[in-house]
Write an enzyme that holds these catalytic residues in place. Structure first.
Site, PDB file in Angstrom:
ATOM      1  N   ASN A 206       0.786  -0.905   0.094  1.00 50.07           N
ATOM      2  CA  ASN A 206       0.076  -0.157   0.182  1.00 50.07           C
ATOM      3  C   ASN A 206       0.695   1.728  -0.049  1.00 50.07           C
ATOM      4  O   ASN A 206       1.232   1.836   1.187  1.00 50.07           O
ATOM      5  CB  ASN A 206      -0.800   0.097   1.383  1.00 50.07           C
ATOM      6  CG  ASN A 206      -2.041   0.846   1.163  1.00 50.07           C
ATOM      7  OD1 ASN A 206      -1.994   2.115   0.530  1.00 50.07           O
ATOM      8  ND2 ASN A 206      -2.648   1.625   2.137  1.00 50.07           N
ATOM      9  N   SER A 262      29.127  -3.930  -4.230  1.00 43.56           N
ATOM     10  CA  SER A 262      28.758  -3.856  -5.334  1.00 43.56           C
ATOM     11  C   SER A 262      28.798  -5.857  -5.469  1.00 43.56           C
ATOM     12  O   SER A 262      28.202  -6.240  -6.470  1.00 43.56           O
ATOM     13  CB  SER A 262      30.040  -3.281  -6.371  1.00 43.56           C
ATOM     14  OG  SER A 262      31.052  -4.529  -6.099  1.00 43.56           O
TER      15      SER A 262
END
Length: 575
Positions: A206, A262
């Site tokens: 929501n 990364s």
């Protein structure tokens, strides 16, 4: 991080920012990296692909450029931008290839690559038989009347081209932000997949109500709404008991949060983007997703991945294992990783973490900065730029104190040791890079040297022919890992237990070999640096087994109601 988005738009294939993957985030080294060095890398890669496409398809250079553009998707105007780039630069590239020059010469001639005064010449391919100066002068004479040369000499930057400005801005925003760009209620969760959306943290159910988000304790046992987005809500009509209370109460729900670099974000450049023998429209279907995820694939990572692995091995991510153990954990994951992150800037990443001490479930936090404290962009004396044990100690303590103020009581934090990066050179240096497989002309040694010369190497300490430097880098990494071990053994915190695990890469290699694999298959083929998807999932398996054996309380109990949850709620709304 020094403007890593600029390289992405020299051409849509220039989505190869090796710089964004590691040490570019050292905030205390301003001005050490120049964005035009990344542009040089991108130019050489793209021009190489154009040349090889012409070779494989026995076509003209013009046809190969158009073929490359035809492979790209329309989304994010990538195809249109590519054709525009051909219109701008194509004529000069054709003229230069007619004189049998290679990609290095083309890019230096068009001034996407430049030899700095007093610096060595950076090149990927072997130098021409004639002197470099003579070759370059001849090539420049060919294009000296070209109007595009006025542009490249202006220093305006590729992003000043009108048809690329929008792409530049979007990519820049995607890299800059560690929270979802599309988040209506500002609760740090999104219904959009990329741009730091639900590929990175559980999908919001929501987006107009900031009190509804994954990982929170249920509001009134979610009798009337799914406040924690785990797909379990409503009341059992047979007895009037809310399903969340019936199935989840006392099951010890918990989320998984990764503070990583990364590798944790799963930086990945598909080899088929550079391997012309495999190149087709299908090769680039995932390009828009990759662009808007900073060339990271957290949805397939070893810690928070939730999509089916393309590697076809049976191992799952930590998140999927936690979800299988207790389906009340559905969607409770956060990948707070960033290309270039290290202990030096991890505290700033915590600002994007979503956890409320009073309203949310506990979490398992994995700190996995496995390389950037010893990897940096310095070409000369990279050892002096590495994080010292004393600096790491201070950085990590600040991070842990910040976590203690964020995490609910009953959480757990695991410190992960640094990588053993000497494996990279030992395994790859004599192998051919994807760009060199067609003509057997580019090895990883050449790639490492090229990136190092331009000072954009992800890790000059390990991606180096200098054996002494590789050994010093490994020694410092070991010292930093030992510092993390000591912190875990000596420090106590109110809201979480603290643990340490080694980065046991050799164990992963041995496990992969038992499965019939080769060590080099565990490394990302294009950048020659990161652990790939198979390696990340094997690391996840290793971590899970060790935690389950040594500290089983970290993982929580198995929920006996899992079958009933699946029967009533199916896939719980998916991911």
């Amino acid at each position: 991080m020094k403007s890593p988005w600029r390289i992405l738009v020299v051409s849509p294939l220039l989505l190869l920012p090796l710089h964004s993957s590691t040490s570019r985030a050292h905030d205390n080294q301003p001005g050490t990296i120049r964005s035009d060095h990344y542009t040089c890398v991108g130019c050489v890669l793209v021009v190489s692909v154009i040349e090889q496409l012409a070779q494989v398809h026995n076509s003209t250079v013009q046809a190969s450029m158009e073929r490359l553009c035809s492979y790209l998707p329309e989304e994010w105007v990538l195809k249109t931008a590519c054709y525009m780039m051909v219109h701008v630069f194509g004529a000069d590239i054709i003229k230069l290839f007619d004189k049998d020059v290679n990609a290095d010469v083309v890019c230096h001639t068009l001034e996407f690559c430049k030899q700095e005064p007093g610096q060595p010449l950076c090149h990927l391919y072997p130098l021409p038989k004639e002197s470099w100066k003579f070759t370059l002068e001849k090539a420049r004479h060919i294009v000296k009347q070209s109007p595009i040369m006025k542009y490249t000499r202006s220093g305006a930057g590729i992003c000043s081209l009108p048809f690329l400005a929008k792409i530049c801005q979007k990519i820049k925003l995607a890299i800059k932000n560690s929270v979802p760009i599309k988040d209506v209620d500002s609760d740090k969760y999104s219904i959009f997949p990329t741009l730091r959306g639900y590929h990175w943290r559980g999908r919001d159910c929501n987006d107009s109500d900031k009190t509804v988000y994954p990982g929170r304790r249920p509001d009134n046992w979610d009798a009337h709404r799914d406040s924690n987005c785990n797909g379990i809500w409503g009341v059992d009509p047979k007895d009037g008991i809310p399903y969340e209370k019936k199935f989840c109460e006392g099951s010890q729900p918990r989320g998984i949060i990764l503070l990583g670099d990364s590798a944790g974000a799963h930086f990945h450049i598909p080899p088929e983007w550079l391997t012309v023998s495999q190149m087709s429209v299908n090769s680039f279907l995932n390009l828009p997703t990759a662009v808007t995820n900073e060339l990271d694939w957290p949805q397939l990572s070893g810690t928070t991945g939730f999509l089916d692995s393309a590697s076809k091995i049976k191992e799952n991510s930590i998140y999927l294992r936690l979800r299988k153990r207790n389906r009340c954990n559905h969607r409770d994951y956060q990948n707070i990783s960033k290309n270039g992150a290290s202990s030096r800037n991890v505290k700033s990443l915590i600002e994007s973490l979503s956890r409320n001490q009073l309203l949310d479930h506990p979490a398992i936090v994995i700190y996995a900065m496995i390389g950037n404290d010893v990897c940096n962009g310095r070409k000369t004396d990279p050892v002096s730029a590495m994080t010292t044990p004393e600096q790491l100690y201070a950085n990590v303590l600040k991070m842990l104190e910040a976590l203690n103020s964020h995490l609910p009581t009953g959480s757990h934090v695991i410190l992960y040791g640094l990588a053993h990066g000497a494996f990279l050179w030992d395994t790859l240096h004599s192998r051919y890079h994807p760009l060199g497989q067609l003509n057997k002309d580019v090895t990883y040694t050449q790639l490492y040297s090229f990136l190092g010369c331009l000072q954009v190497s992800p890790c000059p300490g390990w991606m180096s022919a200098n054996e002494t430097l590789r050994a010093l880098t490994s020694e410092r990494a070991q010292q930093l890992s030992e510092t993390l071990r000591k912190i875990a053994a000596s420090k106590k915190f109110t809201n979480f237990n603290l643990f340490y695990l080694d980065f046991a890469f050799q164990e992963v290699v041995e496990e992969w070999q038992k499965m019939g694999g080769q060590p080099w298959e565990l490394i990302e083929a294009v950048d020659g640096f990161h652990p790939n998807e198979v390696a990340l999932l094997l690391f996840a398996d290793q971590l899970w087994e060790k935690v389950q054996r040594q500290w089983p309380d970290v993982l929580g109990k198995e929920n006996p109601f899992n079958p009933q949850i699946e029967e009533v709620f199916g896939d719980q709304g998916g991911h």
